[in-house]
Write a protein that holds these residues in place. Structure first.
Motif, mmCIF file in Angstrom:
data_model
loop_
_atom_site.group_PDB
_atom_site.id
_atom_site.type_symbol
_atom_site.label_atom_id
_atom_site.label_comp_id
_atom_site.label_asym_id
_atom_site.label_seq_id
_atom_site.Cartn_x
_atom_site.Cartn_y
_atom_site.Cartn_z
ATOM 1 N N LEU A 459 3.932 -5.816 2.794
ATOM 2 C CA LEU A 459 4.689 -4.648 3.224
ATOM 3 C C LEU A 459 4.395 -3.458 2.319
ATOM 4 N N ARG A 460 4.179 -2.316 2.924
ATOM 5 C CA ARG A 460 3.898 -1.119 2.138
ATOM 6 C C ARG A 460 5.135 -0.626 1.397
ATOM 7 N N THR A 461 6.312 -0.936 1.926
ATOM 8 C CA THR A 461 7.546 -0.490 1.275
ATOM 9 C C THR A 461 8.001 -1.435 0.173
ATOM 10 N N ALA A 462 7.265 -2.512 -0.097
ATOM 11 C CA ALA A 462 7.647 -3.442 -1.147
ATOM 12 C C ALA A 462 7.529 -2.775 -2.510
ATOM 13 N N ASN A 463 8.468 -3.086 -3.374
ATOM 14 C CA ASN A 463 8.481 -2.520 -4.728
ATOM 15 C C ASN A 463 7.454 -3.246 -5.575
ATOM 16 N N GLN A 464 6.448 -2.521 -6.068
ATOM 17 C CA GLN A 464 5.392 -3.096 -6.890
ATOM 18 C C GLN A 464 5.382 -2.522 -8.299
ATOM 19 N N ASP A 465 6.461 -1.858 -8.694
ATOM 20 C CA ASP A 465 6.518 -1.247 -10.019
ATOM 21 C C ASP A 465 6.498 -2.312 -11.107
ATOM 22 N N VAL A 466 5.951 -1.915 -12.243
ATOM 23 C CA VAL A 466 5.864 -2.840 -13.377
ATOM 24 C C VAL A 466 7.253 -3.121 -13.953
ATOM 25 N N GLY A 467 8.080 -2.134 -14.048
ATOM 26 C CA GLY A 467 9.405 -2.309 -14.640
ATOM 27 C C GLY A 467 10.506 -2.545 -13.624
ATOM 28 N N ALA A 468 10.159 -3.103 -12.464
ATOM 29 C CA ALA A 468 11.162 -3.318 -11.417
ATOM 30 C C ALA A 468 12.240 -4.299 -11.887
ATOM 31 N N ARG A 469 13.478 -3.992 -11.549
ATOM 32 C CA ARG A 469 14.620 -4.832 -11.897
ATOM 33 C C ARG A 469 15.513 -5.017 -10.677
ATOM 34 N N ARG A 512 15.576 -5.959 1.798
ATOM 35 C CA ARG A 512 14.694 -7.110 1.980
ATOM 36 C C ARG A 512 13.227 -6.685 1.977
ATOM 37 N N ARG A 513 12.932 -5.584 2.614
ATOM 38 C CA ARG A 513 11.549 -5.112 2.639
ATOM 39 C C ARG A 513 11.073 -4.689 1.249
ATOM 40 N N GLN A 514 12.001 -4.288 0.411
ATOM 41 C CA GLN A 514 11.623 -3.871 -0.930
ATOM 42 C C GLN A 514 11.378 -5.050 -1.863
ATOM 43 N N TYR A 515 12.210 -6.100 -1.776
ATOM 44 C CA TYR A 515 12.186 -7.117 -2.827
ATOM 45 C C TYR A 515 11.983 -8.552 -2.355
ATOM 46 N N GLU A 516 12.256 -8.874 -1.111
ATOM 47 C CA GLU A 516 12.288 -10.285 -0.720
ATOM 48 C C GLU A 516 10.927 -10.951 -0.876
ATOM 49 N N GLU A 517 9.878 -10.305 -0.417
ATOM 50 C CA GLU A 517 8.550 -10.927 -0.513
ATOM 51 C C GLU A 517 8.122 -11.102 -1.962
ATOM 52 N N ARG A 518 8.404 -10.123 -2.785
ATOM 53 C CA ARG A 518 8.015 -10.229 -4.199
ATOM 54 C C ARG A 518 8.785 -11.344 -4.894
ATOM 55 N N VAL A 519 10.066 -11.465 -4.618
ATOM 56 C CA VAL A 519 10.855 -12.532 -5.222
ATOM 57 C C VAL A 519 10.375 -13.894 -4.743
ATOM 58 N N ARG A 520 10.055 -14.000 -3.467
ATOM 59 C CA ARG A 520 9.628 -15.283 -2.918
ATOM 60 C C ARG A 520 8.256 -15.697 -3.431
ATOM 61 N N GLU A 521 7.296 -14.768 -3.475
ATOM 62 C CA GLU A 521 5.915 -15.108 -3.819
ATOM 63 C C GLU A 521 5.674 -15.151 -5.319
ATOM 64 N N VAL A 522 6.342 -14.268 -6.066
ATOM 65 C CA VAL A 522 6.073 -14.185 -7.504
ATOM 66 C C VAL A 522 7.103 -14.969 -8.312
ATOM 67 N N GLU A 523 8.387 -14.783 -7.995
ATOM 68 C CA GLU A 523 9.439 -15.448 -8.758
ATOM 69 C C GLU A 523 9.757 -16.839 -8.239
ATOM 70 N N HIS A 524 9.263 -17.172 -7.037
ATOM 71 C CA HIS A 524 9.549 -18.460 -6.391
ATOM 72 C C HIS A 524 11.066 -18.692 -6.306
ATOM 73 N N GLY A 525 11.754 -17.662 -5.863
ATOM 74 C CA GLY A 525 13.197 -17.738 -5.752
ATOM 75 C C GLY A 525 13.686 -17.178 -4.434
ATOM 76 N N ASN A 526 14.981 -17.039 -4.321
ATOM 77 C CA ASN A 526 15.618 -16.494 -3.131
ATOM 78 C C ASN A 526 16.115 -15.078 -3.419
ATOM 79 N N PHE A 527 16.273 -14.309 -2.358
ATOM 80 C CA PHE A 527 16.774 -12.952 -2.502
ATOM 81 C C PHE A 527 17.882 -12.718 -1.481
ATOM 82 N N SER A 528 18.989 -12.140 -1.947
ATOM 83 C CA SER A 528 20.115 -11.823 -1.071
ATOM 84 C C SER A 528 20.582 -10.403 -1.367
#
Length: 716
Positions: A459-469, A512-528
């Motif tokens: 997703l283009r709207t996914a947050n890819q910043d280095v300091g994302a929290r 969800r478009r901002q963080y869900e994919e990153r949390v799932r693929e990188v953190e191997h966790g869930n996002f709510s």
């Protein structure tokens, strides 16, 4: 019962009855089986034994004699069957009389009552007086009344002479409702309505200083008195007119600070879940209450009239079915009336009712104002809460905001001045994290996400910043103990034009478009995503997440899930309500105040007008000096310098001869900055003011100090 000794031993073991009472228990049970007169307790331990034995026959823990039954015609009682019946149905205690008695009656309440001919009533009274004491039921003739018609008064006095029974031809209240002649009923209703009207006026006087407590007393206590009467007496609409007059002319103006018109009175009469206040019109609701009551209680009334000895499961099932049917009809009628009323409202008021009807948005109204849980509002907070609920303009607010825009509710809830939206967001975040720490582990706030190292997000709207929290991280919330779940909080303003069309789904999808994919693929966790509106509603995913949290807390606290979920909604609702009140009130300044930021500077060009308040309470002028700046330091600066720089209360007066323009410059530290008390004092021996001693006890974040400061101001 085949073996009395075994059953007696079990009773003794369960109730820890003295061994001296075992013969009395055996004799008592044998008499019950044979249908003989029950033995009367002679010793003190026998009386205590009878008390304990009676309570053993109450499987639901009701007080003794809550349901008192007498069977005068049954002599073949199977105690085993009776005990089984007692455990499954309503009767708790079965008492039998002598064989051959013609009178029989079943009592289904603590106070015995009967109706019939005077001769039958005399027999009934003698049997009740003779048999009752053996089972702990003692007749008090001085408190008993016999209501008869005037033609039978002399006969009744003759028959019941010597019984000390009180006889009347007028009537008496029975279980809270009038029973007797029409004149007695009319006088009874007039006295009750007059008393309740005076109670409403007295409650209105109390509402001037404590409107939240007065409102809660109205809907949770006072209104229940006439609601019960409307369920037992038919057609009370005309008699209850003084109550409606007192509610509309005295109570409601004190709660909402203005006299309500017809439309607002109809709106306040709506149920709380539909956006109203639940202050029903007693005249309009009386007939509905009576029809609902007679419909639901018809199986019980029929059982009493037919003198059934046991209320079996079929009667209870019939009553439940009738109750569900009556509730369904009641909901349909309320929905139809609401639709008709809703169509007559303006667009802004329709939006306000729609927001107030969301799940959780009205929890602050339906709960008790308990200070220990933070559920109590002061008088200004309650009035502001009603203004937010119905889109009214709050009283005594500036017309324009400090940013120059119109200071209406829509702008106040979104204006970033004062960092109120940030405080609102962080309060929900910290509350949620605190509760999650009860049932999860590895709970943290503002956890950093791992930086991307070659991973690509679709997703283009996914947050890819280095300091994302994100806002919260908790392990063991959805999956295993080692599976992390990330949460991100968003609180939006439902009055903003951009949030008028399906805002919850819109904001949840954006998160969800901002963080869900990153949390799932990188953190191997869930996002709510946790999406709230400032009015107290929450999105679908948010509801699911907090239901899960309530379930985990209910298991941890060993408390019913429904109770925990209700409490959780109240905590969230009051947190959002306090923050909304802070948004509409926090940006307003008073004529004299200490600065709460860091170092403000006031530039004065010859006109003067600046005054400061000394420690002894006197106001003194600060004369302008050429080529100088008068700097007022703030509370934080006083703590930081250990009192070397003193924060003073100040105000600005307007000169009579000319216009004066004031330009205030605030220099504030970052909200995450940690202030160490006395760090800038050096070797200074000064101390801070008494009101700041608690703050100066240990290092603190500027944001934490600001949140505590404004929460304190909301309470007072």
């Amino acid at each position: 019962m085949k073996d009395w000794s075994i059953w007696c031993a079990k009773v003794v073991e369960l109730a820890k009855i003295e061994s001296a009472s075992r013969p009395f228990i055996k004799k008592l049970l044998e008499s019950m089986q044979a249908g003989l007169d029950l033995p009367k307790p002679e010793e003190a331990h026998d009386m205590a034994c009878l008390e304990i034995l009676s309570r053993l026959l109450y499987p639901r823990g009701f007080p003794k004699n809550t349901i008192f039954m007498k069977h005068f015609e049954r002599t073949d009682i199977d105690v085993d069957a009776e005990v089984s019946t007692i455990e499954q149905t309503e009767p708790y205690l079965v008492i039998t009389g002598r064989p051959g008695e013609e009178s029989a009656q079943t009592f289904v309440c603590y106070d015995a009552a009967a109706a019939g001919s005077l001769a039958d009533l005399l027999v009934w009274w003698k049997q009740l007086s003779g048999l009752g004491p053996g089972y702990g039921y003692y007749v008090n003739a001085s408190k008993s009344w016999l209501v008869v018609k005037e033609d039978y008064y002399d006969t009744a006095c003759t028959l019941f002479a010597g019984t000390s029974l009180r006889i009347t031809t007028e009537g008496r209240p029975y279980l809270g409702a009038p029973l007797g002649s029409p004149e007695f009923k009319s006088i009874f209703l007039q006295e009750r309505v007059c008393q309740w009207r005076n109670d409403i006026i007295q409650l209105s006087n109390f509402a001037s200083s404590q409107p939240h407590a007065a409102y809660s007393a109205m809907i949770h206590g006072l209104s229940s008195r006439w609601t019960f009467l409307t369920r037992t007496v038919c057609d009370l609409s005309s008699q209850l007119a003084p109550l409606e007059e007192a509610i509309r002319l005295h109570l409601l103006p004190k709660l909402c600070l203005h006299a309500p018109n017809d439309s607002e009175r109809a709106m306040f009469a709506l149920p709380i879940r539909q956006g109203g206040l639940g202050v029903f019109d007693p005249c309009k609701s009386s007939q509905d209450n009576y029809q609902f009551s007679t419909s639901v209680t018809s199986p019980l009334a029929s059982a009493i009239l037919n003198q059934l000895s046991c209320f079996d499961s079929s009667i209870l099932q019939q009553q439940r079915a009738l109750k569900q049917e009556a509730l369904s009809i009641k909901r349909q009628n309320l929905s139809q009336r609401f639709s008709e009323f809703f169509s007559t409202l303006s667009n802004n008021l329709q939006l306000s009712l729609k927001l107030a009807g969301e799940k959780g948005a009205s929890s602050w109204l339906s709960t008790l104002p308990l200070e220990c849980h933070g559920f109590a509002l002061h008088k200004g907070g309650f009035c502001d809460a009603l203004a937010l609920r119905y889109g009214w303009s709050p009283k005594n607010r500036p017309v324009s905001c400090v940013c120059g825009r119109s200071n209406n509710i829509e702008h106040a809830l979104s204006c970033p001045n004062g960092a109120f939206p940030t405080i609102r967001h962080n309060d929900i975040r910290d509350l949620t994290a605190e509760l999650m720490s009860e049932v999860c582990h590895d709970v943290s706030t503002e956890p950093p996400l791992q930086p991307l190292s070659g991973e690509s997000l679709s997703l283009r709207t996914a947050n890819q910043d280095v300091g994302a929290r994100l806002d919260i991280k908790a392990s063991g919330f959805w999956g295993s103990w080692f599976e992390p779940t990330f949460f991100d909080v968003r609180i939006f303003n439902p009055y903003a034009p951009s949030n008028r069309c399906n805002p919850y789904r819109q904001h949840e999808t954006l998160k969800r478009r901002q963080y869900e994919e990153r949390v799932r693929e990188v953190e191997h966790g869930n996002f709510s995503p946790l999406v709230f509106s400032t009015s107290g509603g929450m999105g679908a995913s948010t509801t699911v997440a907090y239901k899960r949290l309530a379930f985990l807390l209910s298991c941890k606290w060993k408390s019913p899930y429904c109770r925990v979920m209700s409490w959780l909604r109240c905590r969230l609702g009051f947190s959002l309500l306090h923050s909304a009140i802070m948004c509409i009130r926090g940006s307003c300044s008073s004529s004299g105040h200490p600065f709460k930021g860091h170092v403000p500077a006031s530039v004065d060009l010859a006109l003067g007008g600046l005054q400061i308040k000394t420690r002894d309470g006197q106001w003194i002028d600060v004369p302008p000096i050429d080529d100088t700046l008068a700097v007022n330091v703030c509370d934080i600066a006083e703590v930081w310098t250990n009192g070397f720089c003193h924060s003073v209360v100040h105000c600005v007066t307007k000169p009579v001869s000319a216009d004066r323009y004031s330009v205030a410059v605030f220099i504030d530290p970052h909200l995450d900055c940690v202030i160490t008390p006395g760090e800038a004092a050096g070797n200074s021996k000064c101390v801070v003011d008494e009101r700041l001693e608690k703050v100066a006890s240990k290092p603190f974040r500027v944001l934490d100090y600001a949140m505590e400061l404004y929460s304190r101001s909301l309470k007072h």
